[in-house]
Scaffold this motif. Structure first.
Motif, PDB file in Angstrom:
ATOM      1  N   UNK A  77       0.473  -0.861  -0.212  1.00 23.77           N
ATOM      2  CA  UNK A  77       0.710  -0.360  -0.325  1.00 23.77           C
ATOM      3  C   UNK A  77       0.744   1.681  -0.053  1.00 23.77           C
ATOM      4  N   UNK A  78       1.329   2.325  -1.418  1.00 26.35           N
ATOM      5  CA  UNK A  78       1.492   3.435  -1.369  1.00 26.35           C
ATOM      6  C   UNK A  78       1.255   4.560  -0.285  1.00 26.35           C
ATOM      7  N   UNK A  79       1.280   4.548  -0.087  1.00 27.35           N
ATOM      8  CA  UNK A  79       1.084   6.320   0.847  1.00 27.35           C
ATOM      9  C   UNK A  79       0.639   7.624  -0.491  1.00 27.35           C
ATOM     10  N   UNK A  80      -0.977   8.096  -0.280  1.00 26.67           N
ATOM     11  CA  UNK A  80      -1.272   9.340  -1.069  1.00 26.67           C
ATOM     12  C   UNK A  80      -1.014  10.284  -0.249  1.00 26.67           C
ATOM     13  N   UNK A  81      -1.652  11.092  -1.148  1.00 19.75           N
ATOM     14  CA  UNK A  81      -1.796  12.408  -0.120  1.00 19.75           C
ATOM     15  C   UNK A  81      -2.981  13.058  -0.663  1.00 19.75           C
ATOM     16  N   UNK A  82      -3.515  14.177   0.626  1.00 22.39           N
ATOM     17  CA  UNK A  82      -4.849  14.049   0.724  1.00 22.39           C
ATOM     18  C   UNK A  82      -4.444  15.895   0.348  1.00 22.39           C
ATOM     19  N   UNK A  83      -5.592  16.479  -0.297  1.00 25.01           N
ATOM     20  CA  UNK A  83      -5.396  18.012  -0.759  1.00 25.01           C
ATOM     21  C   UNK A  83      -7.254  18.487  -0.970  1.00 25.01           C
ATOM     22  N   UNK A  84      -7.698  19.126  -0.017  1.00 24.85           N
ATOM     23  CA  UNK A  84      -8.516  19.746  -0.519  1.00 24.85           C
ATOM     24  C   UNK A  84      -9.936  18.837  -0.463  1.00 24.85           C
ATOM     25  N   UNK A  85      -9.816  17.930   0.905  1.00 24.55           N
ATOM     26  CA  UNK A  85     -10.525  16.682   1.178  1.00 24.55           C
ATOM     27  C   UNK A  85     -10.895  15.414  -0.029  1.00 24.55           C
ATOM     28  N   UNK A  86      -9.692  15.598  -0.818  1.00 21.03           N
ATOM     29  CA  UNK A  86      -9.759  15.048  -1.838  1.00 21.03           C
ATOM     30  C   UNK A  86      -8.377  14.221  -1.891  1.00 21.03           C
ATOM     31  N   UNK A  87      -8.152  12.832  -1.682  1.00 26.14           N
ATOM     32  CA  UNK A  87      -7.268  11.458  -1.915  1.00 26.14           C
ATOM     33  C   UNK A  87      -6.459  11.840  -3.419  1.00 26.14           C
ATOM     34  N   UNK A  88      -4.728  11.506  -3.406  1.00 26.51           N
ATOM     35  CA  UNK A  88      -4.128  11.670  -4.555  1.00 26.51           C
ATOM     36  C   UNK A  88      -3.303  10.739  -4.558  1.00 26.51           C
ATOM     37  N   UNK A  89      -2.922  10.122  -5.703  1.00 28.32           N
ATOM     38  CA  UNK A  89      -1.804   8.541  -5.611  1.00 28.32           C
ATOM     39  C   UNK A  89      -0.495   9.197  -5.560  1.00 28.32           C
ATOM     40  N   UNK A  90       0.607   8.908  -5.237  1.00 28.50           N
ATOM     41  CA  UNK A  90       1.901   9.051  -4.836  1.00 28.50           C
ATOM     42  C   UNK A  90       2.402   9.387  -6.005  1.00 28.50           C
ATOM     43  N   UNK A  91       2.643  10.411  -6.436  1.00 26.28           N
ATOM     44  CA  UNK A  91       3.423  11.374  -7.828  1.00 26.28           C
ATOM     45  C   UNK A  91       1.966  12.254  -8.583  1.00 26.28           C
ATOM     46  N   UNK A  92       1.421  12.158  -7.932  1.00 26.12           N
ATOM     47  CA  UNK A  92      -0.270  12.420  -8.285  1.00 26.12           C
ATOM     48  C   UNK A  92       0.533  14.741  -8.166  1.00 26.12           C
TER      49      UNK A  92
END
Length: 333
Positions: A100-115
């Motif tokens: 499981x890769x660690x994604x990021x959260x921005x403005x309530x939305x989840x983004x995958x690594x590298x997005x």
């Protein structure tokens, strides 16, 4: 020879059966898996978001996944998977069979690594550690600056103009301004000082449009052309002609004429000097904006060739030597 004949018949039979077997396999089985090359959004919650979990084999049990689709049915239990990232956890209640890769959260939305995510004029990238790495450019439009201006009493209000949103301050200076500092001889001119409290000549407030109604032209839009040197000069000269003629002549002079034809130490949409623009007006003259309309809307675009030259007719007068670049206009004065 009998054995060879049997082998030949067996090979022919296999050649007939194999295409039929391949044809019976579904398009889904033949398609490459989403995770085959490690391309997946481990932070996505697609099955959960759509509340979709189908028992057995159901090729219609799909939800949108990035720029494709993924499945939420039990056929997902195979090595190469086209399943939604949260199928195992949400539908089966077990850990997913991939790290499981660690994604990021921005403005309530989840983004995958590298997005990547653009915030005003800065580009942010989701790093491996789940952290956003953002550029640090000063933006032309700053919400905090807008709020600060509007909280004061300055006689005007700032607004978020969408055409400037996403531009850096440096881009705004390079593309929306464009006037160079004049030479030292101009900069060294004596400055006039007038004590405003005691003067009886200059009013405290002055509005040219109120003083000379119908003789002051509307402001022009230079686009992303750093040609303020040409626009401001053409505008001031237009107003002066209207004022001096008491409204009998109200031409809107052409900034494009200056941008394309005043090339002596000038850079068109790359910037220029006011003193050079006034020299060109005095020695060469320009036509109206109707005759020679503005077409250079981008700083990155190549310079437009000069399409309007003039020749001397004596006694300080000049005459255009070509027709208007705008074929619908006929007066090339």
């Amino acid at each position: 020879s009998g054995d060879m004949g049997g082998i030949t018949r067996l090979l022919c039979a296999l050649l007939i059966v194999l295409p039929e077997a391949a044809a019976s396999r579904t398009r889904r089985e033949l398609a490459p898996g989403l995770y085959e090359h490690g391309v997946y959004d481990a932070g996505g919650s697609y099955c959960e978001r759509g509340d979709v979990c189908c028992r057995g084999r159901d090729d219609g049990c799909t939800v949108p996944y990035l720029d494709t689709i993924c499945y939420c049915d039990l056929f997902c239990n195979r090595t190469v998977s086209d399943c939604c990232p949260d199928f195992w956890e949400y539908c089966l209640g077990i850990p997913p069979p991939f790290p499981k890769a660690h994604g990021c959260t921005r403005a309530g939305r989840s983004y995958p690594s590298g997005a990547t995510y653009r915030e005003n004029c800065n580009l942010c990238t989701c790093s491996q550690g789940g952290r956003w790495d953002c550029e640090d450019h000063a933006c032309l439009m700053d919400p905090e600056l807008i709020d600060a201006i509007n909280s004061g009493n300055f006689g005007w209000r700032a607004t978020n103009y969408s055409r400037f949103w996403g531009m850096t301050l440096d881009e705004g200076i390079r593309y929306r301004l464009g006037t160079f500092r004049p030479p030292a001889t101009v900069m060294n001119m004596n400055e006039l000082h007038m004590p405003m409290d005691a003067n009886e000549v200059l009013p405290r407030h002055f509005d040219a449009a109120a003083k000379w109604p119908g003789m002051i032209h509307e402001p022009l839009d230079q686009g992303n052309c750093a040609g303020s040197w040409a626009f401001s000069t053409a505008a001031v000269a237009s107003d002066r002609i209207s004022i001096h003629s008491m409204g009998h002549m109200t031409p809107a002079l052409s900034p494009q004429n200056l941008l394309s034809c005043d090339t002596r130490n000038q850079r068109g949409c790359g910037g220029g000097r006011l003193d050079g623009a006034w020299w060109y007006l005095r020695r060469r003259g320009v036509v109206t904006a109707e005759c020679y309309p503005f077409t250079s809307r981008g700083s990155r675009a190549p310079g437009q060739p000069c399409m309007m030259h003039s020749r001397s007719t004596g006694r300080g007068k000049r005459q255009a030597t070509a027709r208007c670049p705008n074929p619908r206009a006929h007066a090339n004065d």
